[in-house]
Design a protein around this motif. Structure first.
Motif, PDB file in Angstrom:
ATOM      1  N   PHE A  38       1.020  -1.439  -0.111  1.00 36.53           N
ATOM      2  CA  PHE A  38       0.087  -0.056   0.080  1.00 36.53           C
ATOM      3  C   PHE A  38       1.470   1.234   0.888  1.00 36.53           C
ATOM      4  N   TYR A  39       2.515   1.120   0.385  1.00 42.52           N
ATOM      5  CA  TYR A  39       2.890   2.186   0.683  1.00 42.52           C
ATOM      6  C   TYR A  39       3.303   2.734  -0.998  1.00 42.52           C
ATOM      7  N   CYS A  40       3.836   1.582  -1.977  1.00 42.33           N
ATOM      8  CA  CYS A  40       3.749   1.388  -3.215  1.00 42.33           C
ATOM      9  C   CYS A  40       3.004   2.317  -3.968  1.00 42.33           C
ATOM     10  N   LEU A  41       1.962   2.272  -3.763  1.00 45.98           N
ATOM     11  CA  LEU A  41       0.616   2.258  -4.480  1.00 45.98           C
ATOM     12  C   LEU A  41       0.414   3.859  -4.683  1.00 45.98           C
ATOM     13  N   ASP A  42       0.868   4.645  -2.900  1.00 47.78           N
ATOM     14  CA  ASP A  42       0.513   5.819  -3.174  1.00 47.78           C
ATOM     15  C   ASP A  42       1.648   7.146  -2.773  1.00 47.78           C
ATOM     16  N   ALA A  43       2.722   5.708  -3.441  1.00 50.26           N
ATOM     17  CA  ALA A  43       4.318   6.942  -3.231  1.00 50.26           C
ATOM     18  C   ALA A  43       4.530   7.354  -4.102  1.00 50.26           C
ATOM     19  N   LEU A  44       4.469   7.138  -5.662  1.00 51.02           N
ATOM     20  CA  LEU A  44       3.757   8.703  -5.902  1.00 51.02           C
ATOM     21  C   LEU A  44       2.539   9.155  -7.069  1.00 51.02           C
ATOM     22  N   HIS A  45       2.171   8.778  -6.337  1.00 48.67           N
ATOM     23  CA  HIS A  45       0.488   8.729  -6.629  1.00 48.67           C
ATOM     24  C   HIS A  45       0.156  10.406  -5.472  1.00 48.67           C
ATOM     25  N   GLY A  46       0.214   9.890  -4.476  1.00 49.60           N
ATOM     26  CA  GLY A  46       0.360  11.025  -3.113  1.00 49.60           C
ATOM     27  C   GLY A  46       0.595  11.533  -3.683  1.00 49.60           C
ATOM     28  N   GLU A  47       2.033  12.226  -3.772  1.00 47.67           N
ATOM     29  CA  GLU A  47       3.116  13.510  -4.960  1.00 47.67           C
ATOM     30  C   GLU A  47       1.666  14.041  -5.665  1.00 47.67           C
ATOM     31  N   ARG A  48       1.557  13.662  -6.721  1.00 48.55           N
ATOM     32  CA  ARG A  48       0.604  14.242  -7.661  1.00 48.55           C
ATOM     33  C   ARG A  48      -1.007  14.561  -6.976  1.00 48.55           C
ATOM     34  N   ARG A  49      -1.619  13.875  -5.980  1.00 49.69           N
ATOM     35  CA  ARG A  49      -2.981  14.134  -5.531  1.00 49.69           C
ATOM     36  C   ARG A  49      -2.620  15.545  -5.088  1.00 49.69           C
ATOM     37  N   LEU A  67       5.285  19.677  -7.282  1.00 45.71           N
ATOM     38  CA  LEU A  67       5.646  21.220  -7.572  1.00 45.71           C
ATOM     39  C   LEU A  67       6.887  21.047  -6.775  1.00 45.71           C
ATOM     40  N   PHE A  68       6.890  21.131  -5.861  1.00 46.97           N
ATOM     41  CA  PHE A  68       7.137  21.345  -4.174  1.00 46.97           C
ATOM     42  C   PHE A  68       9.215  20.704  -4.813  1.00 46.97           C
ATOM     43  N   TRP A  69       8.877  19.596  -4.291  1.00 47.12           N
ATOM     44  CA  TRP A  69       9.839  18.217  -4.458  1.00 47.12           C
ATOM     45  C   TRP A  69      10.879  18.254  -5.693  1.00 47.12           C
ATOM     46  N   LYS A  70      10.038  19.011  -6.580  1.00 44.70           N
ATOM     47  CA  LYS A  70      10.636  18.827  -8.264  1.00 44.70           C
ATOM     48  C   LYS A  70      11.296  20.452  -8.089  1.00 44.70           C
ATOM     49  N   SER A  71      11.106  21.279  -6.683  1.00 43.98           N
ATOM     50  CA  SER A  71      12.028  22.513  -7.462  1.00 43.98           C
ATOM     51  C   SER A  71      13.328  21.748  -6.209  1.00 43.98           C
ATOM     52  N   LEU A  72      13.663  21.242  -5.740  1.00 39.14           N
ATOM     53  CA  LEU A  72      14.522  20.463  -5.071  1.00 39.14           C
ATOM     54  C   LEU A  72      15.541  19.671  -5.836  1.00 39.14           C
ATOM     55  N   PRO A  73      17.042  20.599  -5.264  1.00 38.70           N
ATOM     56  CA  PRO A  73      18.131  20.292  -6.540  1.00 38.70           C
ATOM     57  C   PRO A  73      18.095  18.151  -5.846  1.00 38.70           C
ATOM     58  N   VAL A  74      16.908  17.731  -6.447  1.00 33.37           N
ATOM     59  CA  VAL A  74      16.424  16.332  -6.005  1.00 33.37           C
ATOM     60  C   VAL A  74      16.607  15.163  -7.498  1.00 33.37           C
ATOM     61  N   SER A  75      17.197  15.009  -8.148  1.00 32.80           N
ATOM     62  CA  SER A  75      16.632  13.856  -9.206  1.00 32.80           C
ATOM     63  C   SER A  75      15.035  13.200  -9.481  1.00 32.80           C
ATOM     64  N   ASP A  76      14.609  12.585  -9.656  1.00 34.47           N
ATOM     65  CA  ASP A  76      13.477  11.629 -10.367  1.00 34.47           C
ATOM     66  C   ASP A  76      13.969  10.671 -10.081  1.00 34.47           C
ATOM     67  N   LEU A  77      15.528  10.139 -10.277  1.00 37.52           N
ATOM     68  CA  LEU A  77      15.868   8.788 -10.555  1.00 37.52           C
ATOM     69  C   LEU A  77      16.535   8.532  -8.464  1.00 37.52           C
ATOM     70  N   THR A  78      16.855   9.977  -7.478  1.00 40.75           N
ATOM     71  CA  THR A  78      17.496  10.052  -6.953  1.00 40.75           C
ATOM     72  C   THR A  78      15.825   9.815  -5.595  1.00 40.75           C
ATOM     73  N   THR A  79      14.482   9.997  -6.114  1.00 38.52           N
ATOM     74  CA  THR A  79      13.384  10.185  -5.850  1.00 38.52           C
ATOM     75  C   THR A  79      12.453   8.673  -5.488  1.00 38.52           C
ATOM     76  N   VAL A  80      13.002   8.364  -7.063  1.00 37.45           N
ATOM     77  CA  VAL A  80      12.226   6.776  -7.081  1.00 37.45           C
ATOM     78  C   VAL A  80      12.790   5.848  -6.173  1.00 37.45           C
ATOM     79  N   LEU A  81      14.006   6.252  -5.875  1.00 43.58           N
ATOM     80  CA  LEU A  81      14.915   5.325  -4.744  1.00 43.58           C
ATOM     81  C   LEU A  81      14.939   5.128  -3.900  1.00 43.58           C
ATOM     82  N   SER A  82      14.499   6.146  -3.304  1.00 42.70           N
ATOM     83  CA  SER A  82      14.266   6.152  -2.321  1.00 42.70           C
ATOM     84  C   SER A  82      12.807   5.956  -1.481  1.00 42.70           C
ATOM     85  N   LYS A  83      11.826   5.730  -2.783  1.00 43.71           N
ATOM     86  CA  LYS A  83      10.871   5.142  -2.164  1.00 43.71           C
ATOM     87  C   LYS A  83      11.011   3.591  -2.123  1.00 43.71           C
ATOM     88  N   ALA A  84      11.871   3.230  -3.141  1.00 44.25           N
ATOM     89  CA  ALA A  84      12.201   2.189  -3.302  1.00 44.25           C
ATOM     90  C   ALA A  84      12.372   1.516  -2.678  1.00 44.25           C
TER      91      ALA A  84
END
Length: 312
Positions: free
Chosen positions: A106-117, A122-139
């Protein structure tokens, strides 16, 4: 006046030399991203802790009449004695393993969907953190954090159960050594840690698929994750009269055990010694590496989706 740049120097890129400071910065960002996930998703540790409390309370109630049951158990042969005495400890461990798997799903199902919902993407993408780092941190939550958390909580629960058992037996004039002699703590904890690692790696493609769906679906992530798999099984059964896909899904859920452990037959699926651990056979299993390849593909696709997906 000069300003410090956050990018890798062009000379290092052109020369093909990786800047150690850059790698350290990426590691630091990944570490803080993982911490952020834990801070923002308190169910990661609250749910296992609640289950642990329920296990302790349930075991405390079961200690009523424990001394009489223990005297009866000691009349059995050594193998049945160990099985009977270890049973509540094994049940506590299995329940925790099951719970952290559900939490990871259930965490994975909401991990990327929740931040879009909630539009926090928009805030997290303004930070100097790549999409790869974000997805790996969630995985890393279901693959690293939850297994370690399950291990730590299970060890604490079993220690509390062991102390409660010893106190009750002493109060009723039964030696607590009957428990210590048939419950090899450190061996069982090593088996538990090994099993949690084996399960996490085996389930990696499941978590990768759920993260991919979480980053793609606009709503009803659970249905989008499950219905295509069910539809494929129905289509195969109706069209070809076979159930290979269903067997493959069942193998992905439970198939790790036959490769990671050397059980004494299907009728005796217990671990009596560390010699039954087979990490070499597990690491050489084609099913493990095929699953990891699919997991990497799903995570790569999730990274690409997050790069171009905006808020809902």
């Amino acid at each position: 006046m000069s300003t410090e740049s956050n990018t890798v120097p062009e000379s290092a890129v052109n020369s093909g030399v990786t800047d150690p400071g850059c790698n350290a910065e990426k590691t630091r960002l990944l570490s803080w991203s993982v911490r952020r996930e834990v801070w923002e998703n308190r169910s990661i540790y609250i749910v296992p802790l609640i289950v642990a409390v329920v296990e302790v309370i349930g075991f405390a109630i079961s200690t009523i009449g424990l001394a009489d049951r223990r005297r009866a158990v000691l009349l059995f042969d050594p193998a049945h004695q160990r099985a009977a005495i270890e049973q509540p400890y094994d049940l506590a461990a299995m329940m925790m393993i099951f719970i952290v798997f559900i939490v990871g799903v259930f965490y994975c199902l909401d991990a990327l969907h929740g931040e879009r919902r909630d539009r926090s993407i928009l805030f997290w993408k303004s930070l100097p953190v790549s999409d790869l780092t974000t997805v790996l941190s969630k995985a890393s939550i279901p693959l690293v954090v939850l297994p370690l958390l399950a291990f730590a909580i299970t060890v604490c629960v079993q220690l509390i159960m062991l102390l409660m058992t010893s106190a009750v037996l002493l109060f009723h004039g039964v030696s607590p050594g009957t428990t210590w002699a048939h419950f090899p703590m450190f061996q069982n904890w090593l088996v538990l840690l090994y099993g949690l690692i084996a399960i996490a790696l085996w389930h990696a493609p499941i978590y990768g698929w759920l993260l991919l769906v979480s980053g793609w679906a606009r709503r009803a992530t659970f249905l989008w994750a499950v219905l295509p798999l069910i539809a494929i099984q129905i289509f195969e059964k109706i069209t070809f009269g076979t159930s290979h896909f269903a067997d493959m899904m069942n193998h992905r859920l439970f198939g790790f055990a036959s490769d990671a452990f050397n059980f004494h037959g299907h009728d005796h699926p217990t671990i009596d010694s560390l010699a039954q651990l087979t990490p070499g056979r597990y690491l050489s299993s084609p099913g493990l590496w095929i699953g990891l390849v699919f997991a990497a593909a799903f995570l790569f696709a999730a990274v690409r989706l997050r790069r171009y997906r905006g808020p809902l």
